[in-house]
Motif scaffolding. Structure first.
Motif, PDB file in Angstrom:
ATOM      1  N   VAL A 163       0.935  -1.221   0.111  1.00  0.00           N
ATOM      2  CA  VAL A 163      -0.054  -0.005  -0.112  1.00  0.00           C
ATOM      3  C   VAL A 163       0.815   1.175   0.024  1.00  0.00           C
ATOM      4  O   VAL A 163       1.562   1.373   0.876  1.00  0.00           O
ATOM      5  CB  VAL A 163      -1.038  -0.049   1.224  1.00  0.00           C
ATOM      6  CG1 VAL A 163      -1.771   1.443   1.354  1.00  0.00           C
ATOM      7  CG2 VAL A 163      -1.746  -1.145   1.374  1.00  0.00           C
ATOM      8  N   CYS A 164       0.717   2.078  -0.875  1.00  0.00           N
ATOM      9  CA  CYS A 164       1.683   2.974  -1.161  1.00  0.00           C
ATOM     10  C   CYS A 164       0.927   4.504  -0.792  1.00  0.00           C
ATOM     11  O   CYS A 164      -0.318   4.553  -0.819  1.00  0.00           O
ATOM     12  CB  CYS A 164       1.908   3.249  -2.793  1.00  0.00           C
ATOM     13  SG  CYS A 164       2.943   4.739  -3.343  1.00  0.00           S
ATOM     14  N   GLY A 165       1.737   5.562  -0.540  1.00  0.00           N
ATOM     15  CA  GLY A 165       1.112   6.845  -0.017  1.00  0.00           C
ATOM     16  C   GLY A 165       0.268   7.340  -1.234  1.00  0.00           C
ATOM     17  O   GLY A 165      -0.802   8.077  -1.058  1.00  0.00           O
ATOM     18  N   SER A 166       0.621   7.145  -2.690  1.00  0.00           N
ATOM     19  CA  SER A 166      -0.151   7.739  -3.571  1.00  0.00           C
ATOM     20  C   SER A 166      -1.613   6.846  -3.789  1.00  0.00           C
ATOM     21  O   SER A 166      -2.544   7.588  -4.037  1.00  0.00           O
ATOM     22  CB  SER A 166       0.645   7.497  -5.083  1.00  0.00           C
ATOM     23  OG  SER A 166       0.882   6.225  -4.968  1.00  0.00           O
ATOM     24  N   ASP A 167      -1.534   5.872  -3.318  1.00  0.00           N
ATOM     25  CA  ASP A 167      -2.856   4.900  -3.336  1.00  0.00           C
ATOM     26  C   ASP A 167      -3.843   5.796  -2.175  1.00  0.00           C
ATOM     27  O   ASP A 167      -4.763   5.831  -2.358  1.00  0.00           O
ATOM     28  CB  ASP A 167      -2.874   3.443  -2.894  1.00  0.00           C
ATOM     29  CG  ASP A 167      -1.713   2.838  -3.853  1.00  0.00           C
ATOM     30  OD1 ASP A 167      -1.859   2.850  -5.014  1.00  0.00           O
ATOM     31  OD2 ASP A 167      -1.000   1.819  -3.328  1.00  0.00           O
ATOM     32  N   GLY A 193      -3.569   0.334  -6.794  1.00  0.00           N
ATOM     33  CA  GLY A 193      -2.553  -0.404  -6.348  1.00  0.00           C
ATOM     34  C   GLY A 193      -1.588  -0.506  -7.468  1.00  0.00           C
ATOM     35  O   GLY A 193      -2.012  -0.787  -8.688  1.00  0.00           O
ATOM     36  N   HIS A 194      -0.141  -0.470  -7.002  1.00  0.00           N
ATOM     37  CA  HIS A 194       0.904  -0.631  -8.046  1.00  0.00           C
ATOM     38  C   HIS A 194       2.164  -1.246  -7.703  1.00  0.00           C
ATOM     39  O   HIS A 194       2.988  -1.732  -8.543  1.00  0.00           O
ATOM     40  CB  HIS A 194       1.029   0.578  -8.681  1.00  0.00           C
ATOM     41  CG  HIS A 194       1.640   1.745  -7.718  1.00  0.00           C
ATOM     42  ND1 HIS A 194       0.567   2.470  -6.916  1.00  0.00           N
ATOM     43  CD2 HIS A 194       2.747   2.047  -7.360  1.00  0.00           C
ATOM     44  CE1 HIS A 194       1.452   3.165  -6.183  1.00  0.00           C
ATOM     45  NE2 HIS A 194       2.716   2.963  -6.344  1.00  0.00           N
ATOM     46  N   GLU A 195       2.485  -1.503  -6.289  1.00  0.00           N
ATOM     47  CA  GLU A 195       3.542  -1.889  -5.946  1.00  0.00           C
ATOM     48  C   GLU A 195       3.537  -3.551  -5.796  1.00  0.00           C
ATOM     49  O   GLU A 195       2.910  -3.729  -4.694  1.00  0.00           O
ATOM     50  CB  GLU A 195       4.109  -1.345  -4.638  1.00  0.00           C
ATOM     51  CG  GLU A 195       4.379   0.153  -4.567  1.00  0.00           C
ATOM     52  CD  GLU A 195       4.596   0.595  -3.427  1.00  0.00           C
ATOM     53  OE1 GLU A 195       4.496   0.055  -2.249  1.00  0.00           O
ATOM     54  OE2 GLU A 195       4.800   1.755  -3.295  1.00  0.00           O
ATOM     55  N   PHE A 196       3.958  -4.212  -6.877  1.00  0.00           N
ATOM     56  CA  PHE A 196       3.569  -5.560  -6.480  1.00  0.00           C
ATOM     57  C   PHE A 196       4.718  -6.697  -7.149  1.00  0.00           C
ATOM     58  O   PHE A 196       5.378  -6.320  -8.091  1.00  0.00           O
ATOM     59  CB  PHE A 196       2.169  -5.987  -6.968  1.00  0.00           C
ATOM     60  CG  PHE A 196       2.182  -6.110  -8.469  1.00  0.00           C
ATOM     61  CD1 PHE A 196       2.168  -5.069  -9.325  1.00  0.00           C
ATOM     62  CD2 PHE A 196       1.875  -7.567  -8.997  1.00  0.00           C
ATOM     63  CE1 PHE A 196       1.972  -5.371 -10.837  1.00  0.00           C
ATOM     64  CE2 PHE A 196       1.823  -7.758 -10.561  1.00  0.00           C
ATOM     65  CZ  PHE A 196       1.842  -6.583 -11.253  1.00  0.00           C
ATOM     66  N   SER A 238      10.680  -3.562  -4.074  1.00  0.00           N
ATOM     67  CA  SER A 238      11.629  -2.695  -4.936  1.00  0.00           C
ATOM     68  C   SER A 238      11.018  -1.706  -5.716  1.00  0.00           C
ATOM     69  O   SER A 238      11.759  -0.950  -6.292  1.00  0.00           O
ATOM     70  CB  SER A 238      12.136  -4.018  -5.935  1.00  0.00           C
ATOM     71  OG  SER A 238      11.143  -4.155  -7.003  1.00  0.00           O
ATOM     72  N   GLU A 239       9.635  -1.531  -5.896  1.00  0.00           N
ATOM     73  CA  GLU A 239       9.215  -0.335  -6.375  1.00  0.00           C
ATOM     74  C   GLU A 239       9.559   0.849  -5.849  1.00  0.00           C
ATOM     75  O   GLU A 239       9.876   1.913  -6.325  1.00  0.00           O
ATOM     76  CB  GLU A 239       7.531  -0.707  -6.683  1.00  0.00           C
ATOM     77  CG  GLU A 239       7.019  -0.043  -7.542  1.00  0.00           C
ATOM     78  CD  GLU A 239       6.542   1.590  -7.233  1.00  0.00           C
ATOM     79  OE1 GLU A 239       6.222   2.663  -8.112  1.00  0.00           O
ATOM     80  OE2 GLU A 239       6.300   1.985  -6.034  1.00  0.00           O
ATOM     81  N   PRO A 240       9.093   1.140  -4.408  1.00  0.00           N
ATOM     82  CA  PRO A 240       9.276   2.413  -3.681  1.00  0.00           C
ATOM     83  C   PRO A 240      10.996   2.310  -3.486  1.00  0.00           C
ATOM     84  O   PRO A 240      11.602   3.515  -3.641  1.00  0.00           O
ATOM     85  CB  PRO A 240       8.884   2.149  -2.258  1.00  0.00           C
ATOM     86  CG  PRO A 240       8.526   0.692  -2.070  1.00  0.00           C
ATOM     87  CD  PRO A 240       8.243   0.202  -3.516  1.00  0.00           C
TER      88      PRO A 240
HETATM   89 ZN   LIG Z   1       4.106   3.576  -4.957  1.00  0.00          ZN
END
Ligand SMILES: [Zn+2]
Ligand SMILES: [Zn+2]
Length: 345
Positions: free
Chosen positions: A37-41, A62-65, A149-151
């Motif tokens: 769960v990202c801050g942008s979400d 959702g995008h960090e996966f 690895s995304e953030p």
């Molecule tokens: Zn993110």
């Protein structure tokens, strides 16, 4: 298959959707393993928008996966069914001027997972992505590390853009997952001391555990004076990682003449300002950071070799059915949350 949808402000529903299929010969069908769960979400969850990108409900974010390859198109060579992969959520067109100049992150036709009007997000059971977005995970990394690895790739990109050299002293204002990602990347690149601020005590404690030289909470104390006292010649680079006007003002005070300020945070407002005279007299360079460019593989390599140890970033785990609880926790900064993961099993 199971999917989640943001159906209104602060409302996520879990439901069913038809499974996606391969469209192009270079597509990869992925079984989603874990989503961070990202801050942008959270921006979309709380306000339904980031700037002029406005959600049309219902929409999957959702995008960090990371996940496991289920099926590949006939021309795919990077991955095969059964491979565990990290996924770059940014899909570039490959033929605009930006893509041709090696800047796919500012592609004119960029489509990002979980961004309104672009691509449906990854908080679901299965998803299709182009093969160039798929990065096989080194054997010693978990799916969770793949999602991290995304953030981390954004933190590494910010560090590279800042020209950080071995032995430099830095400031990190805002120690959420992005601030911590900057910290871990700067450490891998040989920074000397890091001065860290955040409004949440558990995050400052985490920064001290990582080895931060000094921490300060702007809600309780002055940030600039103690950092300057400890580092009279001021800081080489300051990374603004919370999107806060006050932090940008502090960054201009903290940075040394000729130093650099990297704007990595996403502000909740559309405009902010800075003291032009301080910025001018110090000849400060302000650098905006747009996600990352070409740092995913290096991030995975740094993690696999142990030079970036990020597992401690994950503080909470939820199932896909518990996605609403995960967002409620993160949006309210409850229970010392740093990174919450949603697992699909
Ligand atoms: Zn993110
Ligand atoms: Zn392009």
């Amino acid at each position: 298959m199971k999917t989640t949808q943001l159906t209104d402000i602060r409302k996520i529903e879990v439901g069913q959707a038809s499974e996606p299929g391969l469209i192009s010969d270079t597509d990869v069908l992925i079984r989603v393993g874990v989503v961070g769960v990202c801050g942008s979400d959270i921006h979309y969850y709380e306000w339904g928008r980031i700037g002029d990108q406005v959600i049309d409900f219902p929409f999957t974010i959702g995008h960090e996966f990371a996940g496991t390859v289920e099926q590949t198109g006939s021309l795919v060579t990077r991955v095969k069914p059964g491979d565990r992969i990290a996924v770059d959520p940014s899909v570039a067109c490959g033929h605009c001027d930006q893509c041709k100049q090696g800047r796919p992150h500012t592609c004119r036709n960029n489509k990002f997972l979980g961004c309104p009007g672009q691509l449906s997000g990854s908080l679901k059971e299965k998803i299709v992505m182009p093969e160039e977005n798929c990065f096989p995970l080194p054997d010693n990394l978990t799916l969770e590390e793949g999602a991290l690895s995304e953030p981390l790739s954004i933190g590494l990109y910010a560090v590279k853009q800042s020209g950080l050299q071995k032995g430099m002293n830095i400031g990190i204002l805002g120690y959420g997952p992005i601030g911590m990602s900057v910290y871990l990347a700067a450490q891998a690149y040989g920074m000397d001391k890091a001065y860290v601020s955040d409004k949440l005590e558990p995050r400052l404690e985490m920064a001290r555990m990582q080895g931060a030289a000094l921490t300060a909470n702007p809600d309780r104390e002055d940030v600039v004076a103690p950092f300057q006292e400890a580092e009279p010649s001021q800081l080489d680079v300051v990374y603004e990682c919370c999107g806060d006007q006050q932090a940008l003002d502090q960054a201009i005070d903290l940075v040394k003449p000729g130093g650099r300020i990297l704007i990595v945070g996403i502000p909740p407002v559309d405009r902010w300002g800075f003291d032009v005279n301080k910025g001018r007299r110090k000849e400060v360079t302000l650098i905006n950071v747009r996600r990352q460019n070409d740092t995913v593989q290096e991030t995975l390599d740094l993690m696999a070799s142990g030079r970036i140890k990020a597992r401690s970033m994950v503080t909470h785990r939820f199932t896909l059915d518990q996605t609403p609880q995960a967002f409620d926790l993160v949006a309210n900064y409850r229970d010392g949350v740093m990174k919450a993961m949603v697992q699909n099993d």
